[in-house]
Scaffold this active site. Structure first.
Site, PDB file in Angstrom:
ATOM      1  N   ARG A  37       0.829  -1.196   0.000  1.00 56.92           N
ATOM      2  CA  ARG A  37       0.000   0.000   0.000  1.00 56.92           C
ATOM      3  C   ARG A  37       0.872   1.259   0.000  1.00 56.92           C
ATOM      4  O   ARG A  37       0.603   2.208  -0.742  1.00 56.92           O
ATOM      5  CB  ARG A  37      -0.910  -0.014   1.244  1.00 56.92           C
ATOM      6  CG  ARG A  37      -1.714   1.259   1.485  1.00 56.92           C
ATOM      7  CD  ARG A  37      -2.769   1.479   0.443  1.00 56.92           C
ATOM      8  NE  ARG A  37      -3.690   2.535   0.829  1.00 56.92           N
ATOM      9  CZ  ARG A  37      -4.444   3.219  -0.034  1.00 56.92           C
ATOM     10  NH1 ARG A  37      -4.394   2.941  -1.328  1.00 56.92           N
ATOM     11  NH2 ARG A  37      -5.262   4.169   0.384  1.00 56.92           N
ATOM     12  N   THR A  82     -12.785  -1.324  12.276  1.00 58.56           N
ATOM     13  CA  THR A  82     -13.355  -2.018  13.439  1.00 58.56           C
ATOM     14  C   THR A  82     -14.506  -2.891  12.933  1.00 58.56           C
ATOM     15  O   THR A  82     -15.671  -2.498  12.983  1.00 58.56           O
ATOM     16  CB  THR A  82     -13.857  -1.016  14.501  1.00 58.56           C
ATOM     17  OG1 THR A  82     -14.589   0.041  13.857  1.00 58.56           O
ATOM     18  CG2 THR A  82     -12.714  -0.412  15.270  1.00 58.56           C
ATOM     19  N   THR A 117     -14.820   3.537  14.511  1.00 55.29           N
ATOM     20  CA  THR A 117     -16.087   3.361  15.208  1.00 55.29           C
ATOM     21  C   THR A 117     -15.930   2.370  16.357  1.00 55.29           C
ATOM     22  O   THR A 117     -15.431   1.255  16.165  1.00 55.29           O
ATOM     23  CB  THR A 117     -17.167   2.845  14.246  1.00 55.29           C
ATOM     24  OG1 THR A 117     -17.367   3.807  13.223  1.00 55.29           O
ATOM     25  CG2 THR A 117     -18.479   2.622  14.990  1.00 55.29           C
ATOM     26  N   CYS A 257     -19.635   0.744   7.544  1.00 59.22           N
ATOM     27  CA  CYS A 257     -20.234   1.446   8.685  1.00 59.22           C
ATOM     28  C   CYS A 257     -21.653   0.988   8.998  1.00 59.22           C
ATOM     29  O   CYS A 257     -21.913   0.427  10.051  1.00 59.22           O
ATOM     30  CB  CYS A 257     -20.231   2.966   8.442  1.00 59.22           C
ATOM     31  SG  CYS A 257     -18.611   3.722   8.665  1.00 59.22           S
TER      32      CYS A 257
END
Length: 421
Positions: A37, A82, A117, A257
């Protein structure tokens, strides 16, 4: 900290745009555990499509996969995923690994801010001790905690990190003031100081849980409309003429999400002895939409094994993001019913699709002889279909299944059937 040195941990959809924005104002290091990356970003290529090559190449952001290069930072901003595990329980593995990495680089007085989150209390009750263990330092004396929930939406060019309101909360008032100054310098949307870290954590997790519940209601209405033989798209179009109607759309709810955050809130509620009925009911409805859609399409096809082309695999339109996409479940359900399913996506990385889901992506979609074409994701190239497009893709008597309502205005060639939510 008049001019702090900042390190952003995790350079994905959230971390990279944030790091580039911060680097315009402060000396900033971007860290990612994947050397590949980093190599791509150094070359100016962002596979997520969130940062343009020219912007990336001109940025002063220092990129590294070496944890040693994090030493000396005054503020660490953690933006790692998360996710949930197979049982929909919070999987804190990436977060705890990030805490270990940051902990080894902490210096006295440093601030560690989490954007990932989490459920209320997690930053102080789990991340703080994890950082203390890795560093040998005392939380609240030698280093301090902060929370500033990420709010950006992949592919959204209007609500970027430099335009939205940033929520900040610190372990102390001084930490909050520092974070307000840092984030306030990068966004024109302003800063909201939450009264505590727990309040900021709760605000983040309910933002997406609320959206999930609203979509679940529309999805349940969709199931009812299907049995009534009417299109929910027509119903919503009519209902939207009322000034205060909330115009949510039906469909598959995936992504990093909305399909995940409600489980974090539910886990917190259960730990407190509260049964989160509405939250989990919304999740059950939305997670069940893939099977419902596949079942309805199978019924319209008469249960006969068919050649099916699915257009779109990502979790939303015009982005390459494959995280937690529910189109995969539609494909799997149709295959289980005996159909041969091929998939094309105009934005997804074929290697990633194969690696994550073992789904080979077609190189092109503009020719074929399919019994059924399913519009799963409204990518721009698919929205632009014409009557002639369907004539070249679908055999006479075939089915055009429009999950997202993107082809409602198109007149189909004679003999083709239409199904839509």
């Amino acid at each position: 900290m008049s001019h702090p040195r900042i390190a952003v941990i995790g350079l994905g959809y959230v971390g990279l745009p944030l790091a580039v924005a911060i680097a315009r104002h402060f000396p900033t290091t971007g860290f990612d555990i994947h050397p590949g990356r980093i190599a791509e970003l150094v070359s100016g290529h962002d596979r997520t499509g969130e940062v343009e090559a020219t912007t990336l190449r001109s940025s002063t952001l220092r990129l590294t996969s070496d944890p040693e290069k994090l030493r000396g930072a005054d503020i660490f901003i953690v933006t790692v995923p998360t996710p949930v595990d197979a049982d929909n329980k919070p999987d804190l593995t990436p977060l705890l690994k990030a805490c270990r990495t940051v902990g080894t680089a902490l210096s006295t007085g440093a601030i560690v801010v989490f954007e990932s989150t989490v459920y209320p209390g997690l930053t102080e009750e789990i991340c703080g001790p994890a950082l203390a263990l890795a560093s040998g330092a005392v939380c609240g004396r030698d280093f301090f905690l902060g929370y500033s929930p990420e709010r950006i939406n992949p592919g959204d060019r209007d609500h970027t990190v430099d335009r939205i309101v940033k929520v900040v909360a610190g372990q102390t008032r001084q930490v909050t003031d520092t974070l307000a100054a840092v984030y306030g310098s990068i966004t024109s949307g302003g800063v909201h100081r939450a009264s505590s870290i727990r309040v900021a954590e709760a605000a983040k997790v309910i933002e997406n849980a609320q959206r999930d519940i609203n979509i679940a209601f529309i999805n349940e209405v969709t199931m009812i409309c299907q049995r009534l033989g009417i299109s929910v798209q027509d119903v919503l179009e009519t209902s939207a003429t009322k000034w205060n109607f909330l115009n949510f759309k039906p469909g598959l709810v995936g992504g990093h999400c909305i399909g995940v955050d409600p489980f974090y809130l539910a886990e917190c509620a259960k730990a407190l002895g509260h049964d989160p009925e509405i939250i989990l009911a919304g999740r059950r409805i939305n997670d069940g939409m893939s099977a419902f859609i596949a079942g309805r399409i199978d019924e319209v096809l008469g249960g006969k094994p068919s050649q099916i082309l699915v257009l779109g695999l990502t979790f939303k339109e015009n982005v390459p993001d494959l995280r937690n996409t529910k189109v995969v479940d539609v494909v799997t359900a149709l295959q289980a019913k005996g159909h041969e399913v091929k998939v094309h996506d105009a934005f997804a990385d074929p290697d990633e699709a194969m690696r994550a889901y073992e789904i080979p992506l077609l190189a092109r979609f503009d020719e074929g002889d399919y019994d059924c074409v399913i519009g799963a994701v409204p990518h721009r190239p698919y929205v632009e279909f014409t009557e002639e497009t369907f004539a070249t893709l679908v055999r006479p008597g075939g089915l055009v299944a429009d999950i997202k309502g993107m082809w409602r205005s198109i007149t189909l060639p004679d003999g083709l059937r239409r199904w839509q939510l």
